[in-house]
Motif scaffolding. Structure first.
Motif, PDB file in Angstrom:
ATOM      1  N   ALA A 298       0.817  -1.220   0.000  1.00 35.95           N
ATOM      2  CA  ALA A 298       0.000   0.000   0.000  1.00 35.95           C
ATOM      3  C   ALA A 298       0.847   1.266   0.000  1.00 35.95           C
ATOM      4  O   ALA A 298       0.419   2.313  -0.484  1.00 35.95           O
ATOM      5  N   TRP A 299       2.061   1.214   0.548  1.00 35.70           N
ATOM      6  CA  TRP A 299       2.912   2.396   0.710  1.00 35.70           C
ATOM      7  C   TRP A 299       3.333   2.985  -0.627  1.00 35.70           C
ATOM      8  O   TRP A 299       3.455   4.199  -0.761  1.00 35.70           O
ATOM      9  N   ASP A 300       3.537   2.135  -1.647  1.00 32.94           N
ATOM     10  CA  ASP A 300       3.996   2.626  -2.949  1.00 32.94           C
ATOM     11  C   ASP A 300       2.949   3.456  -3.662  1.00 32.94           C
ATOM     12  O   ASP A 300       3.279   4.281  -4.521  1.00 32.94           O
ATOM     13  N   HIS A 301       1.679   3.248  -3.333  1.00 32.12           N
ATOM     14  CA  HIS A 301       0.600   3.938  -4.041  1.00 32.12           C
ATOM     15  C   HIS A 301       0.292   5.321  -3.447  1.00 32.12           C
ATOM     16  O   HIS A 301      -0.488   6.075  -4.035  1.00 32.12           O
ATOM     17  N   PHE A 302       0.866   5.664  -2.293  1.00 32.18           N
ATOM     18  CA  PHE A 302       0.619   6.980  -1.677  1.00 32.18           C
ATOM     19  C   PHE A 302       1.647   7.986  -2.181  1.00 32.18           C
ATOM     20  O   PHE A 302       2.774   7.624  -2.542  1.00 32.18           O
ATOM     21  N   SER A 303       1.247   9.257  -2.173  1.00 29.59           N
ATOM     22  CA  SER A 303       2.177  10.325  -2.548  1.00 29.59           C
ATOM     23  C   SER A 303       3.081  10.663  -1.359  1.00 29.59           C
ATOM     24  O   SER A 303       2.904  10.156  -0.248  1.00 29.59           O
ATOM     25  N   LYS A 304       4.052  11.570  -1.611  1.00 31.64           N
ATOM     26  CA  LYS A 304       4.991  11.925  -0.557  1.00 31.64           C
ATOM     27  C   LYS A 304       4.292  12.646   0.602  1.00 31.64           C
ATOM     28  O   LYS A 304       4.560  12.382   1.784  1.00 31.64           O
ATOM     29  N   ALA A 305       3.382  13.554   0.258  1.00 31.65           N
ATOM     30  CA  ALA A 305       2.654  14.284   1.310  1.00 31.65           C
ATOM     31  C   ALA A 305       1.788  13.335   2.132  1.00 31.65           C
ATOM     32  O   ALA A 305       1.716  13.426   3.363  1.00 31.65           O
ATOM     33  N   GLN A 306       1.136  12.402   1.444  1.00 35.16           N
ATOM     34  CA  GLN A 306       0.300  11.433   2.155  1.00 35.16           C
ATOM     35  C   GLN A 306       1.141  10.537   3.054  1.00 35.16           C
ATOM     36  O   GLN A 306       0.753  10.216   4.190  1.00 35.16           O
ATOM     37  N   ARG A 307       2.315  10.104   2.526  1.00 38.58           N
ATOM     38  CA  ARG A 307       3.188   9.265   3.354  1.00 38.58           C
ATOM     39  C   ARG A 307       3.657  10.028   4.602  1.00 38.58           C
ATOM     40  O   ARG A 307       3.723   9.469   5.715  1.00 38.58           O
ATOM     41  N   LYS A 308       3.995  11.301   4.393  1.00 40.73           N
ATOM     42  CA  LYS A 308       4.435  12.110   5.533  1.00 40.73           C
ATOM     43  C   LYS A 308       3.342  12.232   6.593  1.00 40.73           C
ATOM     44  O   LYS A 308       3.590  12.060   7.799  1.00 40.73           O
ATOM     45  N   ASN A 309       2.109  12.490   6.154  1.00 35.34           N
ATOM     46  CA  ASN A 309       0.990  12.600   7.099  1.00 35.34           C
ATOM     47  C   ASN A 309       0.740  11.280   7.806  1.00 35.34           C
ATOM     48  O   ASN A 309       0.498  11.240   9.030  1.00 35.34           O
ATOM     49  N   ILE A 310       0.802  10.168   7.052  1.00 39.09           N
ATOM     50  CA  ILE A 310       0.556   8.851   7.661  1.00 39.09           C
ATOM     51  C   ILE A 310       1.627   8.560   8.706  1.00 39.09           C
ATOM     52  O   ILE A 310       1.348   8.018   9.794  1.00 39.09           O
ATOM     53  N   ASP A 311       2.883   8.884   8.398  1.00 41.97           N
ATOM     54  CA  ASP A 311       3.969   8.639   9.349  1.00 41.97           C
ATOM     55  C   ASP A 311       3.779   9.466  10.630  1.00 41.97           C
ATOM     56  O   ASP A 311       3.973   8.964  11.751  1.00 41.97           O
ATOM     57  N   ILE A 312       3.376  10.740  10.457  1.00 40.73           N
ATOM     58  CA  ILE A 312       3.134  11.597  11.643  1.00 40.73           C
ATOM     59  C   ILE A 312       1.993  11.046  12.484  1.00 40.73           C
ATOM     60  O   ILE A 312       2.073  10.969  13.722  1.00 40.73           O
ATOM     61  N   TRP A 313       0.907  10.646  11.800  1.00 41.92           N
ATOM     62  CA  TRP A 313      -0.247  10.105  12.525  1.00 41.92           C
ATOM     63  C   TRP A 313       0.115   8.821  13.260  1.00 41.92           C
ATOM     64  O   TRP A 313      -0.334   8.581  14.385  1.00 41.92           O
ATOM     65  N   ARG A 314       0.955   7.972  12.632  1.00 40.33           N
ATOM     66  CA  ARG A 314       1.337   6.704  13.263  1.00 40.33           C
ATOM     67  C   ARG A 314       2.153   6.960  14.527  1.00 40.33           C
ATOM     68  O   ARG A 314       1.908   6.345  15.577  1.00 40.33           O
ATOM     69  N   LYS A 315       3.102   7.888  14.458  1.00 44.71           N
ATOM     70  CA  LYS A 315       3.918   8.195  15.636  1.00 44.71           C
ATOM     71  C   LYS A 315       3.065   8.773  16.767  1.00 44.71           C
ATOM     72  O   LYS A 315       3.219   8.408  17.944  1.00 44.71           O
ATOM     73  N   HIS A 316       2.157   9.661  16.399  1.00 42.16           N
ATOM     74  CA  HIS A 316       1.285  10.269  17.426  1.00 42.16           C
ATOM     75  C   HIS A 316       0.406   9.220  18.100  1.00 42.16           C
ATOM     76  O   HIS A 316       0.254   9.198  19.336  1.00 42.16           O
ATOM     77  N   SER A 317      -0.182   8.329  17.298  1.00 40.63           N
ATOM     78  CA  SER A 317      -1.046   7.293  17.866  1.00 40.63           C
ATOM     79  C   SER A 317      -0.251   6.318  18.726  1.00 40.63           C
ATOM     80  O   SER A 317      -0.739   5.841  19.763  1.00 40.63           O
ATOM     81  N   GLU A 318       0.990   6.007  18.329  1.00 39.82           N
ATOM     82  CA  GLU A 318       1.820   5.123  19.153  1.00 39.82           C
ATOM     83  C   GLU A 318       2.159   5.772  20.497  1.00 39.82           C
ATOM     84  O   GLU A 318       2.145   5.105  21.546  1.00 39.82           O
ATOM     85  N   GLU A 319       2.436   7.069  20.486  1.00 44.35           N
ATOM     86  CA  GLU A 319       2.708   7.762  21.756  1.00 44.35           C
ATOM     87  C   GLU A 319       1.491   7.732  22.675  1.00 44.35           C
ATOM     88  O   GLU A 319       1.603   7.460  23.880  1.00 44.35           O
ATOM     89  N   LEU A 320       0.323   7.983  22.101  1.00 43.07           N
ATOM     90  CA  LEU A 320      -0.894   7.947  22.915  1.00 43.07           C
ATOM     91  C   LEU A 320      -1.163   6.546  23.440  1.00 43.07           C
ATOM     92  O   LEU A 320      -1.589   6.358  24.589  1.00 43.07           O
ATOM     93  N   ARG A 321      -0.914   5.531  22.577  1.00 45.09           N
ATOM     94  CA  ARG A 321      -1.134   4.151  23.012  1.00 45.09           C
ATOM     95  C   ARG A 321      -0.192   3.785  24.149  1.00 45.09           C
ATOM     96  O   ARG A 321      -0.601   3.146  25.142  1.00 45.09           O
ATOM     97  N   ASN A 322       1.063   4.180  24.043  1.00 43.14           N
ATOM     98  CA  ASN A 322       2.013   3.887  25.114  1.00 43.14           C
ATOM     99  C   ASN A 322       1.608   4.574  26.424  1.00 43.14           C
ATOM    100  O   ASN A 322       1.725   3.989  27.510  1.00 43.14           O
ATOM    101  N   ALA A 323       1.114   5.823  26.315  1.00 43.13           N
ATOM    102  CA  ALA A 323       0.672   6.528  27.525  1.00 43.13           C
ATOM    103  C   ALA A 323      -0.511   5.821  28.176  1.00 43.13           C
ATOM    104  O   ALA A 323      -0.563   5.644  29.403  1.00 43.13           O
ATOM    105  N   GLN A 324      -1.461   5.358  27.340  1.00 43.64           N
ATOM    106  CA  GLN A 324      -2.626   4.648  27.886  1.00 43.64           C
ATOM    107  C   GLN A 324      -2.209   3.331  28.515  1.00 43.64           C
ATOM    108  O   GLN A 324      -2.729   2.939  29.574  1.00 43.64           O
ATOM    109  N   SER A 325      -1.285   2.624  27.880  1.00 44.08           N
ATOM    110  CA  SER A 325      -0.833   1.344  28.440  1.00 44.08           C
ATOM    111  C   SER A 325      -0.094   1.552  29.757  1.00 44.08           C
ATOM    112  O   SER A 325      -0.251   0.763  30.703  1.00 44.08           O
ATOM    113  N   GLU A 326       0.707   2.629  29.856  1.00 44.92           N
ATOM    114  CA  GLU A 326       1.386   2.918  31.120  1.00 44.92           C
ATOM    115  C   GLU A 326       0.390   3.241  32.229  1.00 44.92           C
ATOM    116  O   GLU A 326       0.555   2.812  33.378  1.00 44.92           O
ATOM    117  N   GLN A 327      -0.673   3.976  31.887  1.00 44.54           N
ATOM    118  CA  GLN A 327      -1.704   4.273  32.882  1.00 44.54           C
ATOM    119  C   GLN A 327      -2.387   3.002  33.355  1.00 44.54           C
ATOM    120  O   GLN A 327      -2.639   2.804  34.548  1.00 44.54           O
TER     121      GLN A 327
END
Length: 651
Positions: A369-398
């Protein structure tokens, strides 16, 4: 009423003067042509900066020719032309007189530009004429205005000027209350209001000429300045004090408004009020109010023998609420546990949804799926993934923090070994936790191991703390028990000493009794022998007397021995002093006194003495003090009386 009439008159005159100002336009006056001085334009001289010219600047009045018929109306209204200004307002309301020349208060329009110069013109009166000074000369100076100033100093008057002429000139500034004229060409004028002084200051610098005379005695240059008068200062102080009183009153009202309400007054104790209070104590809704009343009654000292049963019943009813309060506490704790469980379940649900979102992002980052996205879309997806992982780690620590707290509580329960506490496990929550643990990756497993190690360390530290606390509490208990044992031992020693004293007294009494019995037997035998001798031999009367003398001597000797033995009972000088004080106290109280009353009196003299010592001392002297019972039933009371004088009376 007079201030109101003056205020309405001032308003009417101000309105008429304003209309006159709007109709007329500035022009060169004939008086200036006669004097040979050029007419002053708005640009001919710089703007004045002193207090006198600022009065005119604040009003914005331009050069106006004034006639004798219009001057009184103009000067009575105001030289600064303030429409609608009521100078009598301060006398009606007690407000500080506001200076109408101060710009920015809304009473006067803003001052004109500095380029515009205001022209002073000739003022014609019936008896004199006032000519303004040369505008090129500096303005006349004034002193600092005293507080509450209503009096002005007028200097430079003509020598032939009378008090009527002065009143005619300055009466146009306002109501004059007093004129004090001196022989040295000056006077003091006191006005009714403070704002009238500003109008009089405007006339400073004018040259005054009486009629059309050119004599030197009929002309003079006026100098008007503020004067410091005691009456003005006294009135100003009165106003300040009145303002201070109003401020204190306002603050007091504000404090009374903000002060919290005082607690309700507690009624005095009576049987009727006690019965009502007992009913209130049984009611759950009125318990808190009733318990405060009960506490205040007990602290006041309302409990006595008569009301003890009633107070005991009220205390008992207060004690009955303990079980209710414990039940309420248990219900609240159960609700708190349920709320914690609901929060934990909701948190696990949120964590599972975060895991699903992270899985979506991870799937989208794969190559299919990654090859079919544009550079801007890939950048947004990467940012969203990092943000969601940080939130998930915070929830798991709680969530892990909540689990650690539960494990610590369980360990506390194991250490306490209390049978009442039971472990409650919810199957649905455990299943959700197991599902969340399965979904975690390897990095989280390593974190779990680290957390478990920390939990074990915390458990060990907790156990050590609990052990140390238990040891401290045990040591404190042992110390307390040792102190109580020492106190008991001291009490036992004192009791043993008292028992030994009583035993010794009993033995002495038994010895005395046996000795007296032996003497009685001997005397009886002697009497029998003497009787037999008298009957058989018929001895003389002298022999019988000798026998009686011997018996009396023996009896007296026994009495002396008994008195010596009893006198040995007083061991020290302190006991003798106590016996003297007690005997005088009981002699004053012929009906006797109980041991508590006697002890309270003796404690004022010797604070270390006890009631038991006094009672033992009284019991050791039965010929001086005796104990009687008075009253019936519940009022039965033991009283000690002084009986030493009774033996003297009987003898």
């Amino acid at each position: 009423m007079g201030s109101r009439k003056r205020g309405t008159q001032h308003r009417r005159e101000a309105q008429g003067f304003r209309k006159m100002v709007l109709k007329r336009s500035p022009r060169t006056t004939e008086s200036d042509d006669l004097r040979g001085e050029p007419a002053l334009s708005h640009q001919s001289a710089p703007a004045p900066k002193d207090a006198h010219s600022s009065v005119v600047d604040a009003g914005g009045v331009e050069s106006i020719s004034r006639c004798p018929q219009q001057l009184p109306q103009m000067m009575a209204a105001d030289s600064i032309c303030v429409p609608g200004f009521d100078p009598g307002l301060n006398m009606m309301t007690g407000i500080t007189p506001i200076n109408p020349m101060i710009p920015g208060l809304g009473l006067v329009p803003p001052p004109p530009p500095t380029e515009v110069a205001v022209v002073k013109e000739i003022i014609h009166c019936k008896s004199c004429t006032l000519f303004p000074q040369n505008p090129n000369l500096p303005p006349p100076s004034t002193r600092e205005r005293p507080p509450g100033c209503k009096t002005v100093f007028v200097g430079g008057l003509p020598e032939n000027a009378t008090e009527e002429i002065i009143q005619e000139v300055f009466e146009q500034c306002g109501d004059i209350t007093a004129i004090r004229k001196s022989k040295k060409n000056f006077c003091h004028i006191r006005f009714a209001e403070e704002f009238m002084v500003d109008k009089a200051i405007y006339l400073s610098g004018y040259r005054m000429r009486l009629g059309s005379s050119t004599d030197k005695k009929d002309s003079g240059r006026l100098h008007v300045d503020f004067a410091q008068a005691r009456d003005d200062f006294y009135e100003w102080e009165c106003k300040q004090r009145m303002r201070a009183r109003e401020e204190r009153h306002r603050r007091k009202l504000e404090e009374d408004r903000l002060r919290p309400p005082s607690p309700p007054a507690i009624m005095h104790y009576s049987e009727h009020e006690a019965a009502l209070l007992a009913d209130k104590l049984k009611d759950d809704s009125k318990f808190s109010e009733a318990i405060t009343v009960l506490l205040s009654w007990i602290e006041r000292g309302e409990v006595n023998r008569r009301s003890a049963n009633q107070f005991y019943s009220m205390v008992q009813s207060a004690n009955s609420h303990v079980r209710r309060l414990m039940n309420e506490k248990a219900t609240h704790e159960q609700e708190m546990e349920e709320a914690k469980e609901n929060f934990k379940n909701a948190l696990t649900g949120i964590l599972t949804q975060f895991e699903q979102i992270v899985a979506v992002f991870n799937a989208s980052t794969r190559q299919k799926a990654w090859d079919h996205f544009s550079k801007a879309q890939r950048k947004n997806i990467d940012i969203w993934r990092k943000h969601s992982e940080e939130l998930r780690n915070a929830q798991s620590e709680q969530l892990m923090g909540i689990r650690r707290e539960e494990e610590m509580e369980m360990s506390d329960d194991e250490n306490c070994d209390s049978p009442t506490k039971k472990m409650r496990v919810d199957e649905s929550a455990l299943a959700a936790q197991a599902y969340a643990l399965k979904e975690e990756n390897d990095s989280l497993r390593w974190q779990l191991d680290a957390y478990r190690n920390e939990v074990e360390l915390l458990k060990q530290e907790k156990e050590q703390l609990f052990r140390t606390e238990d040891n401290v509490t045990k040591d404190q208990q042992l110390q307390f028990l040792q102190q109580t044992m020492q106190g008991m031992q001291q009490q036992l020693l004192t009791i043993q000493e008292e028992l030994n004293n009583k035993k010794s007294e009993l033995e002495q009494a038994k010895e005395e009794q046996s000795h007296t019995q032996a003497l009685l037997k001997v005397l009886q035998e002697q009497l029998k022998g003497t009787k037999e001798l008298v009957e058989t031999n018929g001895h003389s009367h002298e022999d019988t007397n000798e026998i009686n003398v011997l018996t009396v001597a023996l009896v007296n000797q026994d009495r002396e021995n008994n008195m010596e033995k009893r006198s040995q009972g007083l061991k020290s000088e302190k006991e003798a002093l106590l016996i003297g004080i007690i005997s005088t106290f009981l002699h004053v109280h012929p009906f006797g006194a109980n041991i508590e009353y006697l002890w309270s009196y003796m404690q004022q003299l010797d604070s270390k003495i006890s009631a038991n010592e006094i009672e033992m001392l009284l019991m050791r002297l039965p010929r001086m003090f005796k104990q009687e019972f008075t009253g019936v039933g519940a009022t039965l009371e033991k009283r000690w009386k002084l009986c030493a004088f009774e033996g003297i009376k009987t003898t």
